[in-house]
Design a protein around this motif. Structure first.
Motif, PDB file in Angstrom:
ATOM      1  N   ILE A  13       2.674  -7.592  -7.710  1.00 25.18           N
ATOM      2  CA  ILE A  13       2.704  -6.812  -8.946  1.00 25.18           C
ATOM      3  C   ILE A  13       1.807  -5.585  -8.838  1.00 25.18           C
ATOM      4  O   ILE A  13       2.181  -4.482  -9.269  1.00 25.18           O
ATOM      5  CB  ILE A  13       2.323  -7.695 -10.138  1.00 25.18           C
ATOM      6  CG1 ILE A  13       3.420  -8.753 -10.352  1.00 25.18           C
ATOM      7  CG2 ILE A  13       2.118  -6.877 -11.408  1.00 25.18           C
ATOM      8  CD1 ILE A  13       3.087  -9.828 -11.356  1.00 25.18           C
ATOM      9  N   ALA A  14       0.629  -5.752  -8.239  1.00 24.94           N
ATOM     10  CA  ALA A  14      -0.265  -4.609  -8.057  1.00 24.94           C
ATOM     11  C   ALA A  14       0.409  -3.537  -7.199  1.00 24.94           C
ATOM     12  O   ALA A  14       0.268  -2.334  -7.472  1.00 24.94           O
ATOM     13  CB  ALA A  14      -1.572  -5.063  -7.420  1.00 24.94           C
ATOM     14  N   TYR A  15       1.158  -3.950  -6.172  1.00 25.16           N
ATOM     15  CA  TYR A  15       1.828  -2.973  -5.314  1.00 25.16           C
ATOM     16  C   TYR A  15       2.989  -2.297  -6.042  1.00 25.16           C
ATOM     17  O   TYR A  15       3.180  -1.077  -5.936  1.00 25.16           O
ATOM     18  CB  TYR A  15       2.333  -3.639  -4.036  1.00 25.16           C
ATOM     19  CG  TYR A  15       3.119  -2.682  -3.168  1.00 25.16           C
ATOM     20  CD1 TYR A  15       2.472  -1.699  -2.434  1.00 25.16           C
ATOM     21  CD2 TYR A  15       4.510  -2.731  -3.116  1.00 25.16           C
ATOM     22  CE1 TYR A  15       3.184  -0.797  -1.657  1.00 25.16           C
ATOM     23  CE2 TYR A  15       5.231  -1.832  -2.354  1.00 25.16           C
ATOM     24  CZ  TYR A  15       4.561  -0.872  -1.619  1.00 25.16           C
ATOM     25  OH  TYR A  15       5.270   0.032  -0.871  1.00 25.16           O
ATOM     26  N   LEU A  16       3.775  -3.068  -6.785  1.00 20.41           N
ATOM     27  CA  LEU A  16       4.907  -2.480  -7.502  1.00 20.41           C
ATOM     28  C   LEU A  16       4.446  -1.386  -8.463  1.00 20.41           C
ATOM     29  O   LEU A  16       5.162  -0.407  -8.690  1.00 20.41           O
ATOM     30  CB  LEU A  16       5.669  -3.568  -8.281  1.00 20.41           C
ATOM     31  CG  LEU A  16       6.461  -4.578  -7.452  1.00 20.41           C
ATOM     32  CD1 LEU A  16       7.116  -5.613  -8.368  1.00 20.41           C
ATOM     33  CD2 LEU A  16       7.522  -3.898  -6.591  1.00 20.41           C
ATOM     34  N   VAL A  30       8.624  -9.588   3.793  1.00 22.04           N
ATOM     35  CA  VAL A  30       8.969 -10.995   3.586  1.00 22.04           C
ATOM     36  C   VAL A  30       9.952 -11.197   2.432  1.00 22.04           C
ATOM     37  O   VAL A  30      10.988 -11.849   2.574  1.00 22.04           O
ATOM     38  CB  VAL A  30       7.697 -11.831   3.340  1.00 22.04           C
ATOM     39  CG1 VAL A  30       8.062 -13.307   3.131  1.00 22.04           C
ATOM     40  CG2 VAL A  30       6.721 -11.688   4.496  1.00 22.04           C
ATOM     41  N   LEU A  31       9.634 -10.636   1.272  1.00 25.40           N
ATOM     42  CA  LEU A  31      10.435 -10.885   0.069  1.00 25.40           C
ATOM     43  C   LEU A  31      11.672 -10.000  -0.013  1.00 25.40           C
ATOM     44  O   LEU A  31      12.663 -10.363  -0.658  1.00 25.40           O
ATOM     45  CB  LEU A  31       9.580 -10.682  -1.186  1.00 25.40           C
ATOM     46  CG  LEU A  31       8.273 -11.469  -1.246  1.00 25.40           C
ATOM     47  CD1 LEU A  31       7.510 -11.134  -2.525  1.00 25.40           C
ATOM     48  CD2 LEU A  31       8.527 -12.969  -1.161  1.00 25.40           C
ATOM     49  N   GLY A  32      11.613  -8.841   0.600  1.00 25.10           N
ATOM     50  CA  GLY A  32      12.765  -7.939   0.597  1.00 25.10           C
ATOM     51  C   GLY A  32      13.116  -7.380  -0.768  1.00 25.10           C
ATOM     52  O   GLY A  32      14.279  -7.063  -1.030  1.00 25.10           O
ATOM     53  N   CYS A  33      12.124  -7.227  -1.646  1.00 24.41           N
ATOM     54  CA  CYS A  33      12.392  -6.785  -3.017  1.00 24.41           C
ATOM     55  C   CYS A  33      13.165  -5.466  -3.061  1.00 24.41           C
ATOM     56  O   CYS A  33      14.120  -5.312  -3.830  1.00 24.41           O
ATOM     57  CB  CYS A  33      11.090  -6.617  -3.791  1.00 24.41           C
ATOM     58  SG  CYS A  33      10.007  -8.053  -3.770  1.00 24.41           S
ATOM     59  N   GLU A  90      -2.454  -3.865   0.226  1.00 28.10           N
ATOM     60  CA  GLU A  90      -1.984  -4.111   1.592  1.00 28.10           C
ATOM     61  C   GLU A  90      -1.093  -5.353   1.648  1.00 28.10           C
ATOM     62  O   GLU A  90      -0.020  -5.326   2.256  1.00 28.10           O
ATOM     63  CB  GLU A  90      -3.180  -4.278   2.525  1.00 28.10           C
ATOM     64  CG  GLU A  90      -2.797  -4.491   3.984  1.00 28.10           C
ATOM     65  CD  GLU A  90      -4.001  -4.640   4.902  1.00 28.10           C
ATOM     66  OE1 GLU A  90      -3.800  -4.826   6.111  1.00 28.10           O
ATOM     67  OE2 GLU A  90      -5.157  -4.567   4.401  1.00 28.10           O
ATOM     68  N   ARG A  91      -1.524  -6.429   1.019  1.00 32.69           N
ATOM     69  CA  ARG A  91      -0.734  -7.666   1.025  1.00 32.69           C
ATOM     70  C   ARG A  91       0.563  -7.478   0.253  1.00 32.69           C
ATOM     71  O   ARG A  91       1.633  -7.906   0.689  1.00 32.69           O
ATOM     72  CB  ARG A  91      -1.548  -8.808   0.414  1.00 32.69           C
ATOM     73  CG  ARG A  91      -0.819 -10.144   0.296  1.00 32.69           C
ATOM     74  CD  ARG A  91      -0.416 -10.693   1.641  1.00 32.69           C
ATOM     75  NE  ARG A  91       0.167 -12.028   1.511  1.00 32.69           N
ATOM     76  CZ  ARG A  91       0.804 -12.669   2.497  1.00 32.69           C
ATOM     77  NH1 ARG A  91       0.917 -12.098   3.699  1.00 32.69           N
ATOM     78  NH2 ARG A  91       1.310 -13.862   2.302  1.00 32.69           N
ATOM     79  N   GLY A  92       0.496  -6.810  -0.896  1.00 28.03           N
ATOM     80  CA  GLY A  92       1.694  -6.580  -1.698  1.00 28.03           C
ATOM     81  C   GLY A  92       2.711  -5.731  -0.970  1.00 28.03           C
ATOM     82  O   GLY A  92       3.915  -6.002  -1.022  1.00 28.03           O
ATOM     83  N   SER A  93       2.245  -4.685  -0.272  1.00 31.23           N
ATOM     84  CA  SER A  93       3.149  -3.838   0.502  1.00 31.23           C
ATOM     85  C   SER A  93       3.859  -4.647   1.581  1.00 31.23           C
ATOM     86  O   SER A  93       5.071  -4.504   1.789  1.00 31.23           O
ATOM     87  CB  SER A  93       2.367  -2.685   1.129  1.00 31.23           C
ATOM     88  OG  SER A  93       3.203  -1.909   1.973  1.00 31.23           O
ATOM     89  N   TYR A  94       3.122  -5.526   2.238  1.00 32.32           N
ATOM     90  CA  TYR A  94       3.703  -6.358   3.296  1.00 32.32           C
ATOM     91  C   TYR A  94       4.771  -7.299   2.730  1.00 32.32           C
ATOM     92  O   TYR A  94       5.860  -7.444   3.292  1.00 32.32           O
ATOM     93  CB  TYR A  94       2.602  -7.166   3.976  1.00 32.32           C
ATOM     94  CG  TYR A  94       3.085  -8.044   5.100  1.00 32.32           C
ATOM     95  CD1 TYR A  94       3.486  -7.503   6.315  1.00 32.32           C
ATOM     96  CD2 TYR A  94       3.157  -9.425   4.946  1.00 32.32           C
ATOM     97  CE1 TYR A  94       3.935  -8.309   7.352  1.00 32.32           C
ATOM     98  CE2 TYR A  94       3.597 -10.242   5.968  1.00 32.32           C
ATOM     99  CZ  TYR A  94       3.991  -9.681   7.180  1.00 32.32           C
ATOM    100  OH  TYR A  94       4.451 -10.484   8.194  1.00 32.32           O
ATOM    101  N   LEU A  95       4.477  -7.919   1.599  1.00 31.74           N
ATOM    102  CA  LEU A  95       5.421  -8.864   1.006  1.00 31.74           C
ATOM    103  C   LEU A  95       6.658  -8.154   0.456  1.00 31.74           C
ATOM    104  O   LEU A  95       7.795  -8.567   0.715  1.00 31.74           O
ATOM    105  CB  LEU A  95       4.734  -9.650  -0.117  1.00 31.74           C
ATOM    106  CG  LEU A  95       3.643 -10.636   0.322  1.00 31.74           C
ATOM    107  CD1 LEU A  95       2.873 -11.146  -0.889  1.00 31.74           C
ATOM    108  CD2 LEU A  95       4.244 -11.795   1.113  1.00 31.74           C
ATOM    109  N   VAL A  96       6.458  -7.082  -0.299  1.00 30.99           N
ATOM    110  CA  VAL A  96       7.564  -6.393  -0.956  1.00 30.99           C
ATOM    111  C   VAL A  96       8.493  -5.736   0.061  1.00 30.99           C
ATOM    112  O   VAL A  96       9.719  -5.788  -0.070  1.00 30.99           O
ATOM    113  CB  VAL A  96       7.023  -5.344  -1.953  1.00 30.99           C
ATOM    114  CG1 VAL A  96       8.133  -4.405  -2.428  1.00 30.99           C
ATOM    115  CG2 VAL A  96       6.385  -6.045  -3.149  1.00 30.99           C
ATOM    116  N   ASN A  97       7.914  -5.124   1.088  1.00 28.03           N
ATOM    117  CA  ASN A  97       8.711  -4.386   2.069  1.00 28.03           C
ATOM    118  C   ASN A  97       9.177  -5.227   3.240  1.00 28.03           C
ATOM    119  O   ASN A  97       9.980  -4.757   4.053  1.00 28.03           O
ATOM    120  CB  ASN A  97       7.897  -3.198   2.597  1.00 28.03           C
ATOM    121  CG  ASN A  97       7.642  -2.148   1.531  1.00 28.03           C
ATOM    122  OD1 ASN A  97       8.556  -1.507   1.056  1.00 28.03           O
ATOM    123  ND2 ASN A  97       6.381  -1.994   1.143  1.00 28.03           N
TER     124      ASN A  97
END
Length: 339
Positions: free
Chosen positions: A160-163, A63-66, A54-61
C-alpha cells in the motif's frame, strides 16, 4: 373438509420451506442473499518508509504482478508488459468469452477522481486481502484475494505504501458488471482478516517457494477448474484456458511429470522466467513471465525447489498443436488426444 385441505396445504408449504432452508444452508449458503462477510473500516494508516517502498516495489512489480492486471498492456514489446506512463491506471480485463459480464481492473494510482487517491489505506487493505471493494461490494475472485488473505501484515503495508507513490493517472473506466446469478454467488468468497498476520518462517527454501507460489497465484492458472473450483488431483497440472495474442492457450503442466517440466533444471527454470523462452520456444504472453522475471534469483530458485516437490500428474498439453478433446480434463487443448 375445507379445514383439512387448508391444514394439508399449510403443512406442505412448511415442509417445502424447511427443505428450501436446509438446501440453501448446505449448498450456496446465505451470503448471496445477505451480502459478503465484512468488517468495519478502521482509520489505520501505513507509514511510508524506505524499507517499505523497496519491499512494496518488489512485490507489486514482481511477485504479486499487480500492475500486470491494473495497467494497459503494451503489445508492441516482448512479453506484453504494462504500458509505461499508464502504470496502475486500470484496464478492461480479458477474462475470456465465457466470463459472465465485463471485468474491469480499476485505476489504483493516487488520482483522486478516477483512481485510489480518495480511498483510505484500510480500504485498500480490505480489498487486497479480504475481497471487499472500496464501495463495499464483493470483488470477483479473479482478483486473487483468497491467496493474499495470508499476506503478512508488513508486506501488506509495503504494498500500500508503494502504490501511493505511483504517478497519478486520470483514467475514467466503466464499472465491472457481473451477470446474475454469479454476481450474488461470489458474495460467499470474501473473508475478513481480524487478527495479526505475521511473516512466516521463510528460511527453508521449499517453504519459501510454497509461500511465493501462493502469493504469485501460480495455481490459479496452472490448475483446471470446474465452476470456479480447482479440480482435485490436478493441482498444477495445467488446465486454465487463457486468451493469448494469437488465440486461446492453456496453462501448461508444471508438475515434475514427464508430461510436465520434469526435464527442467534450476538453470533452465530461471532462463525461462527471465527470457520468456523455453530454449527455442517462445512462451505466450498469457504467461506473465515479463512480470515474474523481476523476482530475484533466491526467490525464483525457491519457487523451483517447491515445484519439484509437487506430486507428478500426467496431463499432456501442447499449445503448438490444434486443440483436441482431452479425456482427463474434459476440455479441448493441444495434445488433448494424447491423454
Amino acid at each position: 373438509m375445507a379445514r383439512r385441505w387448508k391444514r394439508l396445504v399449510g403443512i406442505t408449504l412448511l415442509i417445502i420451506f424447511a427443505l428450501l432452508i436446509v438446501g440453501i444452508t448446505t449448498t450456496i449458503g446465505w451470503r448471496p442473499f445477505i451480502g459478503p462477510k465484512t468488517r468495519a473500516l478502521s482509520d489505520r494508516r501505513f507509514e511510508a518508509t524506505p524499507a517499505r517502498f523497496e519491499r512494496g516495489s518488489y512485490l507489486v512489480n514482481g511477485v504479486l504482478g499487480c500492475l500486470g492486471c491494473h495497467s494497459e498492456p503494451d503489445a508492441s514489446l516482448p512479453g506484453v508488459p504494462p504500458r509505461v506512463g499508464r502504470l496502475g491506471a486500470g484496464a478492461a480485463f480479458d477474462a475470456g468469452p465465457d466470463f459472465p459480464g465485463r471485468l474491469i481492473a480499476p485505476n489504483i494510482t493516487p488520482d483522486s477522481e478516477t483512481g485510489a487517491g480518495s480511498w483510505s489505506d484500510d480500504m485498500l487493505a480490505r480489498a487486497i486481502r479480504e475481497g471487499i471493494g472500496h464501495d463495499g461490494r464483493a470483488l470477483f475472485p479473479i482478483m486473487p484475494y483468497t491467496n493474499y488473505h495470508e499476506m503478512p501484515d508488513e508486506d501488506l503495508a509495503s504494498v500500500i505504501a508503494y502504490l501511493r507513490t505511483l504517478a497519478p493517472v486520470r483514467n475514467e473506466l466503466p464499472k465491472t458488471e457481473i451477470r446474475f446469478p454469479v454476481k450474488y454467488l461470489i458474495r460467499g468468497a470474501p473473508q475478513p482478516v481480524t487478527g495479526a498476520v505475521p511473516t512466516p518462517d521463510l528460511s527453508d527454501s521449499v517453504r519459501r517457494g510454497e509461500f511465493l507460489v501462493r502469493m504469485a497465484s501460480c495455481a490459479d492458472c496452472h490448475t483446471p477448474q470446474d465452476r470456479g473450483q480447482r479440480k482435485p488431483g490436478f493441482e498444477f497440472a495445467g488446465g486454465l484456458i487463457l486468451n493469448g495474442p494469437r488465440g486461446p492457450v492453456m496453462a501448461v503442466n508444471i508438475t515434475p511429470d514427464a508430461s510436465g517440466i520434469s526435464y527442467y533444471d534450476e538453470e533452465l527454470f530461471l532462463q525461462v522466467i527471465r527470457t520468456g523462452h523455453v530454449k527455442a520456444r517462445e512462451l505466450s504472453p498469457a504467461m506473465p513471465w515479463v512480470i515474474y522475471r523481476n523476482m530475484n534469483d533466491q526467490d525464483l530458485k525457491a519457487i523451483f525447489a517447491y515445484l519439484r516437490t509437487l506430486k507428478p500428474v500426467k496431463h499432456t498439453i501442447d499449445n503448438s498443436e490444434a486443440p483436441t478433446l482431452c479425456r482427463l480434463c474434459g476440455l479441448k487443448h493441444g495434445g488433448g488426444e494424447r491423454n
